[in-house]
Design a protein around this motif. Sequence first.
Motif, mmCIF file in Angstrom:
data_model
loop_
_atom_site.group_PDB
_atom_site.id
_atom_site.type_symbol
_atom_site.label_atom_id
_atom_site.label_comp_id
_atom_site.label_asym_id
_atom_site.label_seq_id
_atom_site.Cartn_x
_atom_site.Cartn_y
_atom_site.Cartn_z
ATOM 1 N N ARG A 195 0.986 -1.337 0.155
ATOM 2 C CA ARG A 195 0.093 0.050 -0.027
ATOM 3 C C ARG A 195 0.924 1.223 -0.167
ATOM 4 O O ARG A 195 1.934 1.388 0.740
ATOM 5 C CB ARG A 195 -0.973 0.145 1.396
ATOM 6 N N GLU A 196 0.327 2.226 -0.810
ATOM 7 C CA GLU A 196 1.171 3.613 -0.873
ATOM 8 C C GLU A 196 1.019 4.276 0.299
ATOM 9 O O GLU A 196 0.071 4.174 0.973
ATOM 10 C CB GLU A 196 0.509 4.345 -1.944
ATOM 11 N N ILE A 197 1.871 4.924 1.105
ATOM 12 C CA ILE A 197 1.908 5.620 2.324
ATOM 13 C C ILE A 197 2.951 6.912 2.133
ATOM 14 O O ILE A 197 3.825 6.855 1.341
ATOM 15 C CB ILE A 197 2.593 4.690 3.103
ATOM 16 N N MET A 198 2.684 7.826 2.815
ATOM 17 C CA MET A 198 3.602 9.092 2.944
ATOM 18 C C MET A 198 3.718 9.568 4.494
ATOM 19 O O MET A 198 2.673 9.575 5.255
ATOM 20 C CB MET A 198 2.918 10.364 2.326
ATOM 21 N N VAL A 199 4.827 9.350 4.970
ATOM 22 C CA VAL A 199 4.865 9.762 6.510
ATOM 23 C C VAL A 199 5.682 11.185 6.245
ATOM 24 O O VAL A 199 6.560 11.745 5.668
ATOM 25 C CB VAL A 199 6.234 9.038 7.037
ATOM 26 N N ALA A 200 4.762 12.231 6.758
ATOM 27 C CA ALA A 200 5.195 13.537 6.533
ATOM 28 C C ALA A 200 5.701 14.102 8.096
ATOM 29 O O ALA A 200 5.304 13.716 9.119
ATOM 30 C CB ALA A 200 4.102 14.497 6.253
ATOM 31 N N ARG A 201 7.068 14.479 7.917
ATOM 32 C CA ARG A 201 7.648 15.175 9.299
ATOM 33 C C ARG A 201 7.911 16.334 9.159
ATOM 34 O O ARG A 201 8.320 17.082 8.253
ATOM 35 C CB ARG A 201 8.969 14.324 9.494
ATOM 36 N N GLU A 202 7.480 17.141 10.496
ATOM 37 C CA GLU A 202 7.790 18.719 10.272
ATOM 38 C C GLU A 202 7.236 19.450 9.293
ATOM 39 O O GLU A 202 7.915 20.339 8.845
ATOM 40 C CB GLU A 202 9.211 18.754 10.481
ATOM 41 N N LEU A 203 5.890 19.176 8.896
ATOM 42 C CA LEU A 203 5.264 20.061 7.790
ATOM 43 C C LEU A 203 5.460 21.715 8.270
ATOM 44 O O LEU A 203 5.355 22.058 9.332
ATOM 45 C CB LEU A 203 3.874 19.591 7.800
ATOM 46 N N THR A 204 5.733 22.163 7.250
ATOM 47 C CA THR A 204 5.644 23.523 7.062
ATOM 48 C C THR A 204 6.976 24.214 7.887
ATOM 49 O O THR A 204 7.329 25.544 7.631
ATOM 50 C CB THR A 204 4.414 24.484 7.757
ATOM 51 N N LYS A 205 7.732 23.344 8.251
ATOM 52 C CA LYS A 205 8.945 23.979 9.161
ATOM 53 C C LYS A 205 10.062 23.548 8.281
ATOM 54 O O LYS A 205 10.121 23.176 7.076
ATOM 55 C CB LYS A 205 9.266 22.948 10.476
ATOM 56 N N ASN A 214 5.951 2.759 -0.291
ATOM 57 C CA ASN A 214 4.955 1.526 0.195
ATOM 58 C C ASN A 214 5.084 1.444 1.540
ATOM 59 O O ASN A 214 6.564 1.555 2.128
ATOM 60 C CB ASN A 214 4.854 0.342 -0.749
ATOM 61 N N ILE A 215 4.473 0.697 2.324
ATOM 62 C CA ILE A 215 4.650 0.475 3.617
ATOM 63 C C ILE A 215 5.781 -0.166 3.898
ATOM 64 O O ILE A 215 6.269 0.110 4.741
ATOM 65 C CB ILE A 215 3.322 -0.364 4.255
ATOM 66 N N TYR A 216 6.093 -1.081 3.050
ATOM 67 C CA TYR A 216 7.293 -2.133 3.321
ATOM 68 C C TYR A 216 8.562 -1.083 3.422
ATOM 69 O O TYR A 216 9.225 -1.421 4.178
ATOM 70 C CB TYR A 216 7.439 -3.311 2.465
ATOM 71 N N GLU A 217 8.682 -0.265 2.368
ATOM 72 C CA GLU A 217 9.839 0.636 2.158
ATOM 73 C C GLU A 217 9.973 1.505 3.424
ATOM 74 O O GLU A 217 11.066 1.600 3.989
ATOM 75 C CB GLU A 217 9.964 1.207 0.940
ATOM 76 N N VAL A 218 8.831 2.084 3.608
ATOM 77 C CA VAL A 218 9.026 3.212 4.820
ATOM 78 C C VAL A 218 9.177 2.272 6.157
ATOM 79 O O VAL A 218 9.986 2.994 6.964
ATOM 80 C CB VAL A 218 7.757 3.810 4.817
ATOM 81 N N LYS A 219 8.722 1.333 6.334
ATOM 82 C CA LYS A 219 8.953 0.699 7.615
ATOM 83 C C LYS A 219 10.422 0.200 7.561
ATOM 84 O O LYS A 219 11.200 0.428 8.673
ATOM 85 C CB LYS A 219 8.261 -0.662 7.526
ATOM 86 N N GLU A 220 10.946 -0.340 6.571
ATOM 87 C CA GLU A 220 12.276 -0.580 6.450
ATOM 88 C C GLU A 220 13.510 0.676 6.690
ATOM 89 O O GLU A 220 14.246 0.843 7.296
ATOM 90 C CB GLU A 220 12.772 -1.165 5.137
ATOM 91 N N LEU A 221 12.718 1.736 6.202
ATOM 92 C CA LEU A 221 13.550 2.812 6.343
ATOM 93 C C LEU A 221 13.759 3.513 7.599
ATOM 94 O O LEU A 221 14.495 3.966 7.918
ATOM 95 C CB LEU A 221 12.847 3.980 5.307
ATOM 96 N N PHE A 222 12.557 3.142 8.434
ATOM 97 C CA PHE A 222 12.703 3.907 9.921
ATOM 98 C C PHE A 222 13.301 2.943 10.745
ATOM 99 O O PHE A 222 13.403 3.289 11.965
ATOM 100 C CB PHE A 222 11.421 4.196 10.335
ATOM 101 N N ARG A 223 13.474 1.651 10.483
ATOM 102 C CA ARG A 223 13.857 0.543 11.257
ATOM 103 C C ARG A 223 14.932 0.994 12.190
ATOM 104 O O ARG A 223 14.705 0.762 13.487
ATOM 105 C CB ARG A 223 14.281 -0.812 10.431
ATOM 106 N N ASP A 224 15.860 1.466 11.717
ATOM 107 C CA ASP A 224 17.259 1.797 12.516
ATOM 108 C C ASP A 224 17.173 3.241 12.850
ATOM 109 O O ASP A 224 18.297 3.926 13.251
ATOM 110 C CB ASP A 224 18.379 1.124 12.090
ATOM 111 N N LYS A 225 16.191 4.341 12.397
ATOM 112 C CA LYS A 225 16.494 5.532 12.605
ATOM 113 C C LYS A 225 15.633 5.996 13.956
ATOM 114 O O LYS A 225 14.461 5.534 14.320
ATOM 115 C CB LYS A 225 15.578 6.312 11.557
ATOM 116 N N ASP A 226 16.190 6.732 14.659
ATOM 117 C CA ASP A 226 15.605 7.536 15.671
ATOM 118 C C ASP A 226 14.995 8.651 15.209
ATOM 119 O O ASP A 226 15.155 9.493 14.384
ATOM 120 C CB ASP A 226 16.724 8.348 16.487
#
Length: 287
Positions: A195-205, A214-226
């Motif tokens: 499924r397509e997804i967008m995680v938006a961080r700090e909008l307008t800042k 997609n959900i898989y890629e974003v999940k993997e992207l954040f796996r080791d991120k603080d």
Amino acid sequence: MNNNFSLSHRKEEPEKGVLYIVGTPIGNLNDISLRALNILENVSFVACEDTRQTKKIMNKFNISNKLISFNQHNSSIKIPKIVKDLKEGKSMAIVSDAGMPGICDPGEEIAKILKSEGIDIICVPGACAAITALVSSGLPSSSFVFEGFLPKKQIDREKILLEISGSTKTTIIYESPKRLKKLLGELFEFCGGDREIMVARELTKKFEEHFGKNIYEVKELFRDKDVIGEITIVIKGTNKKNDLNLDRSIIKKDLNDLINAGLSLSAASKYLAKKNGLKKSEIYNMI
Ligand code: SAM
């Protein structure tokens, strides 16, 4: 054409006895509207979630007005006095710390009570993280579901996750950075990885970021991120027919339960295939 948009040219006298619900920026203070500034300056008083937060806007735009604190802890004490003041002809604005009051912020309850008291409510619209994320996601926006923060209680949470998994509409979720990884794991479990997804961080800042595919890629992207900062998530609806997708989620959950109870993957799949009139390979495909 007159290009002089100074505040005095846009003066709007607030109406007596009216509650103004005023949207404020979600990060970039320049997103405040001229109308919002005007109302904040000219109402009898401004009720705010946190006076320190609201003072930042007031100070930036050289506005001084009476601020009163209004939040979930003191609303039952403050509301009767507010009703009295408005009925006596005062005007009032309500703002939250950021964005639109009433959207996961104080505002809903007071609007409901004042409406029932016959008091007029006027909204001076401003930024809202949900809408800002939705329109910048490129995902379908003609029809969408706003879930706000998902419930913490697991059973209530899974009910909503199941609904999201079967929904054909775009879903918007607010989440704290601390719980983002958990939520992405749950979305993967319930909706699958495609499924397509967008995680938006700090909008307008200054450090606004959008992570997506997609959900898989974003999940993997954040796996080791603080993760730090404010987060809004937008998920595309499923293309598949509702019932089928709901069934898939239920079958996947049943499969997990059976495996946790000690059955092998093969035995659990065989049992569920028989129960649901599917082939064993179709059950395998679901995982
Ligand atoms: N009333 C606000 C509105 O209109 O958007 C929402 C307030 S709610 C308490 C705060 C949540 O909104 C945050 O935890 C985050 O999920 C989302 N949010 C607020 N500002 C944001 C921003 N600049 N970027 C991303 N998400 C934001």
